[in-house]
Write an enzyme that holds these catalytic residues in place. Sequence first.
Site, PDB file in Angstrom:
ATOM      1  N   ARG A  40      39.036  69.079  64.533  1.00  0.00           N
ATOM      2  CA  ARG A  40      39.981  69.884  63.737  1.00  0.00           C
ATOM      3  C   ARG A  40      40.665  70.879  64.660  1.00  0.00           C
ATOM      4  NH1 ARG A  40      38.140  73.434  58.388  1.00  0.00           N
ATOM      5  NH2 ARG A  40      40.213  73.571  57.483  1.00  0.00           N
TER       6      ARG A  40
ATOM      7  N   LYS B 178      32.331  73.003  61.228  1.00  0.00           N
ATOM      8  CA  LYS B 178      33.472  73.326  60.375  1.00  0.00           C
ATOM      9  C   LYS B 178      34.727  72.484  60.643  1.00  0.00           C
ATOM     10  CE  LYS B 178      32.188  75.513  57.770  1.00  0.00           C
ATOM     11  NZ  LYS B 178      31.105  75.036  56.824  1.00  0.00           N
ATOM     12  N   ALA B 179      34.522  71.333  61.266  1.00  0.00           N
ATOM     13  CA  ALA B 179      35.667  70.450  61.546  1.00  0.00           C
ATOM     14  C   ALA B 179      35.896  69.425  60.439  1.00  0.00           C
ATOM     15  CB  ALA B 179      35.457  69.738  62.882  1.00  0.00           C
ATOM     16  N   GLY B 180      35.018  69.410  59.425  1.00  0.00           N
ATOM     17  CA  GLY B 180      35.166  68.412  58.351  1.00  0.00           C
ATOM     18  C   GLY B 180      34.049  67.386  58.346  1.00  0.00           C
TER      19      GLY B 180
ATOM     20  N   LYS C 285      38.738  76.287  51.358  1.00  0.00           N
ATOM     21  CA  LYS C 285      40.169  76.032  51.080  1.00  0.00           C
ATOM     22  C   LYS C 285      40.548  74.581  51.338  1.00  0.00           C
ATOM     23  CE  LYS C 285      42.450  80.456  51.467  1.00  0.00           C
ATOM     24  NZ  LYS C 285      43.474  81.241  52.170  1.00  0.00           N
ATOM     25  N   GLY C 286      40.023  74.021  52.424  1.00  0.00           N
ATOM     26  CA  GLY C 286      40.287  72.610  52.702  1.00  0.00           C
ATOM     27  C   GLY C 286      41.742  72.309  53.009  1.00  0.00           C
TER      28      GLY C 286
ATOM     29  N   SER D 105      37.560  78.798  59.650  1.00  0.00           N
ATOM     30  CA  SER D 105      36.531  78.255  58.772  1.00  0.00           C
ATOM     31  C   SER D 105      35.135  78.693  59.237  1.00  0.00           C
ATOM     32  CB  SER D 105      36.647  76.729  58.742  1.00  0.00           C
ATOM     33  OG  SER D 105      35.693  76.177  57.881  1.00  0.00           O
TER      34      SER D 105
ATOM     35  N   HIS E 230      26.039  68.265  65.157  1.00  0.00           N
ATOM     36  CA  HIS E 230      27.080  69.106  65.765  1.00  0.00           C
ATOM     37  C   HIS E 230      26.868  69.207  67.280  1.00  0.00           C
ATOM     38  CE1 HIS E 230      28.756  70.251  62.001  1.00  0.00           C
ATOM     39  NE2 HIS E 230      27.782  71.049  61.624  1.00  0.00           N
TER      40      HIS E 230
ATOM     41  N   ASP F 253      39.010  69.011  45.657  1.00  0.00           N
ATOM     42  CA  ASP F 253      38.621  69.608  44.371  1.00  0.00           C
ATOM     43  C   ASP F 253      37.425  68.897  43.733  1.00  0.00           C
ATOM     44  OD1 ASP F 253      40.537  71.516  44.579  1.00  0.00           O
ATOM     45  OD2 ASP F 253      42.050  70.385  43.475  1.00  0.00           O
TER      46      ASP F 253
ATOM     47  N   MET G  88      35.051  67.283  45.407  1.00  0.00           N
ATOM     48  CA  MET G  88      33.855  67.646  46.191  1.00  0.00           C
ATOM     49  C   MET G  88      33.415  69.080  45.898  1.00  0.00           C
ATOM     50  SD  MET G  88      34.307  65.780  49.895  1.00  0.00           S
ATOM     51  CE  MET G  88      32.808  66.507  50.562  1.00  0.00           C
TER      52      MET G  88
ATOM     53  N   TRP H 296      33.073  66.160  54.851  1.00  0.00           N
ATOM     54  CA  TRP H 296      34.089  65.266  54.284  1.00  0.00           C
ATOM     55  C   TRP H 296      33.872  63.835  54.802  1.00  0.00           C
ATOM     56  CZ3 TRP H 296      40.083  66.162  55.142  1.00  0.00           C
ATOM     57  CH2 TRP H 296      40.792  65.437  54.191  1.00  0.00           C
TER      58      TRP H 296
HETATM   59  S1  PPS Z   1      29.624  72.193  58.532  1.00  0.00           S
HETATM   60  O1  PPS Z   1      28.864  73.197  57.749  1.00  0.00           O
HETATM   61  O2  PPS Z   1      29.796  72.630  59.930  1.00  0.00           O
HETATM   62  O3  PPS Z   1      29.050  70.842  58.457  1.00  0.00           O
HETATM   63  O4  PPS Z   1      31.079  72.200  57.871  1.00  0.00           O
HETATM   64  P1  PPS Z   1      32.105  70.989  57.887  1.00  0.00           P
HETATM   65  O5  PPS Z   1      31.792  70.081  56.785  1.00  0.00           O
HETATM   66  O6  PPS Z   1      32.236  70.433  59.250  1.00  0.00           O
HETATM   67  O7  PPS Z   1      33.492  71.737  57.575  1.00  0.00           O
HETATM   68  C1  PPS Z   1      33.724  72.443  56.396  1.00  0.00           C
HETATM   69  C2  PPS Z   1      35.231  72.543  56.233  1.00  0.00           C
HETATM   70  O8  PPS Z   1      35.741  71.267  55.795  1.00  0.00           O
HETATM   71  C3  PPS Z   1      36.430  71.458  54.570  1.00  0.00           C
HETATM   72  N1  PPS Z   1      36.318  70.269  53.720  1.00  0.00           N
HETATM   73  C4  PPS Z   1      37.380  69.586  53.262  1.00  0.00           C
HETATM   74  N2  PPS Z   1      38.698  69.740  53.484  1.00  0.00           N
HETATM   75  C5  PPS Z   1      39.537  68.892  52.844  1.00  0.00           C
HETATM   76  N3  PPS Z   1      39.140  67.934  52.002  1.00  0.00           N
HETATM   77  C6  PPS Z   1      37.821  67.735  51.742  1.00  0.00           C
HETATM   78  N4  PPS Z   1      37.429  66.797  50.900  1.00  0.00           N
HETATM   79  C7  PPS Z   1      36.874  68.581  52.407  1.00  0.00           C
HETATM   80  N5  PPS Z   1      35.530  68.682  52.405  1.00  0.00           N
HETATM   81  C8  PPS Z   1      35.198  69.715  53.196  1.00  0.00           C
HETATM   82  C9  PPS Z   1      35.720  72.671  53.962  1.00  0.00           C
HETATM   83  O9  PPS Z   1      36.490  73.203  52.905  1.00  0.00           O
HETATM   84  C10 PPS Z   1      35.648  73.565  55.185  1.00  0.00           C
HETATM   85  O10 PPS Z   1      36.911  74.056  55.601  1.00  0.00           O
HETATM   86  P2  PPS Z   1      37.546  75.448  55.112  1.00  0.00           P
HETATM   87  O11 PPS Z   1      38.796  75.613  55.940  1.00  0.00           O
HETATM   88  O12 PPS Z   1      36.552  76.512  55.388  1.00  0.00           O
HETATM   89  O13 PPS Z   1      37.880  75.278  53.666  1.00  0.00           O
END
Ligand code: PPS
Length: 293
Positions: free
Chosen positions: A129, A45-47, A256-257, A137, A107, A230, A232, A50
């Site tokens: 993150r 959940k660190a991104g 939420k991102g 998250s 991970h 948005d 994605m 993305w």
């Molecule tokens: S996982 O399942 O562990 O691989 O999840 P991971 O991709 O590491 O993390 C998911 C969180 O990243 C946010 N996210 C983004 N934030 C901003 N911009 C973009 N483009 C983006 N893509 C993914 C995603 O919304 C999750 O965070 P939260 O806070 O839950 O919204």
Amino acid sequence: MDLPPRPVPFDFHGVSMIKCFTDNWDNIQNFKARTDDILIAAYPKAGTTWVSYILDLLYFGQTCPERQVSVPLHERVPFLEISRPSLSTGKDLADLLPTTPRLIKTHLPVQFIPKSFWEQNSRIVYMARNAKDNAVSYFHFGHMNNVLPDPGEWTTFLTNFMDGKMVFGSWYDHVNSWWEKKQTYSNLHYMFYEDLIEDFGREMEKLCPFLGLSPSVEEKERVSALSAFDRMKQNKMTNFSTVQSMNQKVSAFMRKGIVGDWKNHFTVAQNERFDEDYKQKMKNPLLKFRCEV
Ligand code: PPS
């Protein structure tokens, strides 16, 4: 429809894990990395998604446009350690990747990374993150993804997070030990979610030279636009809507991102307790996280 029971975490070489990430252990450890592989590593959940999408667009956005609309991102960037009944393992999907470079997600804490990545001097992009948003998250993800242990109530979850009783172990150990690795392994690029939110262009200016890429201004703009939250969230290839174990009615994968959602979850008392504990665990003055931008 009856849901399968939630897994129970267990201690695995000192790290809390669940079976679907340890069942294929020997094969994972014997994975044959290549010099041009790129490993995308992050605490859950660190991104991760993305960064995975950004790299996929940078390398293949122009050359393989059909992949962008037909192959879900989690198949283009396999999750190395996952193994689920009746699905291909992440390791097998990585082995079969037709691309060069191969983009591979993990991970795993640094001490569990298959040794061939180090031997091959493969590039690694690590995404970190801030702990508070990361915990929030992860909490919501636990509720929507029945592959994971039941996260329970927020208060219990937060205590477990602070105690490192999370799948893939302690956030504190993860970010610290990857940071330490960077000091001796130069092919590691350590990124922060908050930096990417704050100034995407600036972070691309650091990432691209590390990857040996020099995209045009137009190409960078395209990557920035397509990887915006948005976009994605609307994109079936990146929003995990094809993954059965995730109930997106409970919580969207693209939730939420933002930076700072922790403020909607932490009570004042929880925040004080968290900050006090954080100071004890995060003693390296060079590794700094921002909980707001
Ligand atoms: S996982 O399942 O562990 O691989 O999840 P991971 O991709 O590491 O993390 C998911 C969180 O990243 C946010 N996210 C983004 N934030 C901003 N911009 C973009 N483009 C983006 N893509 C993914 C995603 O919304 C999750 O965070 P939260 O806070 O839950 O919204």
